[in-house]
Design a protein around this motif. Structure first.
Motif, PDB file in Angstrom:
ATOM      1  N   THR A   1       0.811  -1.220   0.000  1.00  0.00           N
ATOM      2  CA  THR A   1       0.000   0.000   0.000  1.00  0.00           C
ATOM      3  C   THR A   1       0.843   1.269   0.000  1.00  0.00           C
ATOM      4  O   THR A   1       0.302   2.371  -0.053  1.00  0.00           O
ATOM      5  CB  THR A   1      -0.924   0.019   1.232  1.00  0.00           C
ATOM      6  N   GLY A   2       2.167   1.132   0.068  1.00  0.00           N
ATOM      7  CA  GLY A   2       3.039   2.302   0.041  1.00  0.00           C
ATOM      8  C   GLY A   2       4.104   2.240   1.119  1.00  0.00           C
ATOM      9  O   GLY A   2       4.275   1.220   1.802  1.00  0.00           O
ATOM     10  N   ALA A   3       4.843   3.332   1.263  1.00  0.00           N
ATOM     11  CA  ALA A   3       5.911   3.418   2.260  1.00  0.00           C
ATOM     12  C   ALA A   3       5.337   3.967   3.562  1.00  0.00           C
ATOM     13  O   ALA A   3       4.693   5.018   3.561  1.00  0.00           O
ATOM     14  CB  ALA A   3       7.033   4.317   1.752  1.00  0.00           C
ATOM     15  N   ARG A   4       5.576   3.254   4.667  1.00  0.00           N
ATOM     16  CA  ARG A   4       5.059   3.672   5.960  1.00  0.00           C
ATOM     17  C   ARG A   4       6.212   3.873   6.939  1.00  0.00           C
ATOM     18  O   ARG A   4       7.104   3.036   7.038  1.00  0.00           O
ATOM     19  CB  ARG A   4       4.080   2.627   6.519  1.00  0.00           C
ATOM     20  N   LEU A   5       6.180   4.987   7.659  1.00  0.00           N
ATOM     21  CA  LEU A   5       7.245   5.298   8.602  1.00  0.00           C
ATOM     22  C   LEU A   5       7.322   4.262   9.721  1.00  0.00           C
ATOM     23  O   LEU A   5       6.298   3.840  10.266  1.00  0.00           O
ATOM     24  CB  LEU A   5       7.015   6.674   9.223  1.00  0.00           C
ATOM     25  N   THR A   6       8.538   3.859  10.058  1.00  0.00           N
ATOM     26  CA  THR A   6       8.766   3.072  11.260  1.00  0.00           C
ATOM     27  C   THR A   6       8.845   4.029  12.450  1.00  0.00           C
ATOM     28  O   THR A   6       8.814   5.254  12.277  1.00  0.00           O
ATOM     29  CB  THR A   6      10.067   2.282  11.148  1.00  0.00           C
ATOM     30  N   GLU A   7       8.976   3.484  13.635  1.00  0.00           N
ATOM     31  CA  GLU A   7       9.141   4.342  14.810  1.00  0.00           C
ATOM     32  C   GLU A   7      10.401   5.182  14.678  1.00  0.00           C
ATOM     33  O   GLU A   7      10.406   6.382  14.993  1.00  0.00           O
ATOM     34  CB  GLU A   7       9.200   3.487  16.074  1.00  0.00           C
ATOM     35  N   ALA A   8      11.496   4.560  14.190  1.00  0.00           N
ATOM     36  CA  ALA A   8      12.733   5.310  13.964  1.00  0.00           C
ATOM     37  C   ALA A   8      12.519   6.384  12.905  1.00  0.00           C
ATOM     38  O   ALA A   8      13.060   7.487  13.002  1.00  0.00           O
ATOM     39  CB  ALA A   8      13.853   4.364  13.538  1.00  0.00           C
ATOM     40  N   GLY A   9      11.720   6.064  11.894  1.00  0.00           N
ATOM     41  CA  GLY A   9      11.431   7.037  10.847  1.00  0.00           C
ATOM     42  C   GLY A   9      10.683   8.243  11.371  1.00  0.00           C
ATOM     43  O   GLY A   9      10.960   9.386  10.981  1.00  0.00           O
ATOM     44  N   ARG A  10       9.726   8.013  12.280  1.00  0.00           N
ATOM     45  CA  ARG A  10       8.978   9.137  12.855  1.00  0.00           C
ATOM     46  C   ARG A  10       9.898  10.054  13.667  1.00  0.00           C
ATOM     47  O   ARG A  10       9.770  11.278  13.610  1.00  0.00           O
ATOM     48  CB  ARG A  10       7.826   8.610  13.724  1.00  0.00           C
ATOM     49  N   ARG A  11      10.835   9.455  14.384  1.00  0.00           N
ATOM     50  CA  ARG A  11      11.782  10.288  15.136  1.00  0.00           C
ATOM     51  C   ARG A  11      12.686  11.054  14.176  1.00  0.00           C
ATOM     52  O   ARG A  11      13.020  12.230  14.410  1.00  0.00           O
ATOM     53  CB  ARG A  11      12.617   9.415  16.081  1.00  0.00           C
ATOM     54  N   ALA A  12      13.081  10.385  13.092  1.00  0.00           N
ATOM     55  CA  ALA A  12      13.947  11.045  12.106  1.00  0.00           C
ATOM     56  C   ALA A  12      13.251  12.242  11.477  1.00  0.00           C
ATOM     57  O   ALA A  12      13.869  13.290  11.247  1.00  0.00           O
ATOM     58  CB  ALA A  12      14.372  10.044  11.024  1.00  0.00           C
ATOM     59  N   VAL A  13      11.956  12.103  11.191  1.00  0.00           N
ATOM     60  CA  VAL A  13      11.200  13.204  10.583  1.00  0.00           C
ATOM     61  C   VAL A  13      11.178  14.417  11.502  1.00  0.00           C
ATOM     62  O   VAL A  13      11.370  15.561  11.065  1.00  0.00           O
ATOM     63  CB  VAL A  13       9.762  12.740  10.256  1.00  0.00           C
ATOM     64  N   GLU A  14      10.941  14.186  12.784  1.00  0.00           N
ATOM     65  CA  GLU A  14      10.905  15.297  13.743  1.00  0.00           C
ATOM     66  C   GLU A  14      12.221  16.065  13.747  1.00  0.00           C
ATOM     67  O   GLU A  14      12.236  17.303  13.710  1.00  0.00           O
ATOM     68  CB  GLU A  14      10.617  14.757  15.147  1.00  0.00           C
ATOM     69  N   HIS A  15      13.330  15.330  13.787  1.00  0.00           N
ATOM     70  CA  HIS A  15      14.632  15.992  13.844  1.00  0.00           C
ATOM     71  C   HIS A  15      15.040  16.567  12.481  1.00  0.00           C
ATOM     72  O   HIS A  15      15.765  17.566  12.428  1.00  0.00           O
ATOM     73  CB  HIS A  15      15.691  15.016  14.361  1.00  0.00           C
TER      74      HIS A  15
END
Length: 271
Positions: free
Chosen positions: A53-67
């Motif tokens: 269904t597409g690319a979904r952020l992992t927990e690490a990805g969500r933290r990376a986006v914030e920073h």
């Protein structure tokens, strides 16, 4: 770290689609994939789960986006400090095709608004002729147009990138001469019509949503920019019959007028 990787991270996090991210970044999809893998290697963590269904952020990805947002904001503050920028505020009037207004500009304008809250951007969804007339008359500060080329006396046109155009239809729709197109004045649909065989059945709309909906419903073929149909191509509700000649996205300004600090800031944000 190359901040281009962080910008790709933010776009992919927002779209959830490698195809849509490539289109918005004016890149090929393999480059987006390579950039994400490079960033994952540099950070030592998987940032996205690649799902049907597409690319979904992992927990690490969500933290990376914030920073990542913080890093990019800090980068902009550094640029502003070096340039000695002062307060940036005021109205900016932009004319652009509907697809650019809907799919290209919102995030970049939102980014500019976060950096300079005093800017008020006014978008006008117009085709090339009224856009150029608006810049010439001064009713628009700048225009974005999709054309093969732009050569208008007294105006400056700067190529920003290319827009991929597709002839699309719903799966299972047989070849037929029934087309749903944007209204006259849209450069890529007008070019498509010029190359058509005689006596096709053409219905024109002033809305991309209307054209796309007719194609998704299986009523016929449509000519649309890839950025407007990327999600449907990924989901399989539309497929590309063939790729049409690319059209160039130009930024058009009037060099006779001195742009305000707000106009300069928006030009920087969208270029």
């Amino acid at each position: 770290m190359d901040t281009r990787l962080l910008r790709t991270l933010l776009v992919l996090a927002r779209t959830g689609s490698f195809t849509a991210t490539a289109t918005q970044q004016h890149l090929v999809q393999s480059t987006v994939t390579s950039q994400v893998k490079s960033l994952e290697r540099a950070l030592g963590a998987r940032l996205f789960d690649r799902l049907p269904t597409g690319a979904r952020l992992t927990e690490a990805g969500r933290r990376a986006v914030e920073h990542a947002r913080e890093v990019l904001a800090a980068e902009q503050r550094l640029r502003d400090a070096v340039r000695g920028s002062t307060a940036v505020e005021g109205d900016v009037r932009i004319g652009a095709p509907e697809s650019v207004c809907a799919y290209r500009l919102p995030q970049r304008i939102a980014d500019a608004a976060l950096r300079w809250p005093g800017i008020a951007v006014h978008l006008n969804a117009v085709n090339t002729r009224p856009a150029l007339a608006g810049v010439r008359s001064g009713t628009l500060d700048l225009a974005l147009v999709l054309e093969e080329s732009v050569a208008v006396a007294g105006l400056r046109a700067t190529a920003l990138g290319v827009e991929q155009i597709d002839l699309v239809t719903a799966p299972g729709v047989a070849e037929e001469e029934r087309y749903f197109l944007l209204e006259e004045g849209c450069s890529y649909t007008d070019r498509f019509v010029r190359d058509l065989a005689p006596t096709p059945t053409i219905t024109r709309f002033g809305s991309i949503e209307a054209v796309r909906s007719c194609a998704v419903a299986g009523l016929g073929h449509a000519v649309l920019p890839r950025v407007a149909i990327a999600d449907h191509l990924d989901a399989g509700t539309l497929h590309s019959v063939r790729t049409l000649p690319e059209t160039t996205l130009f930024l058009v300004t009037d060099p006779r007028r001195t742009p305000s600090a707000a106009v300069k800031a928006v030009i920087d944000a969208i270029s």
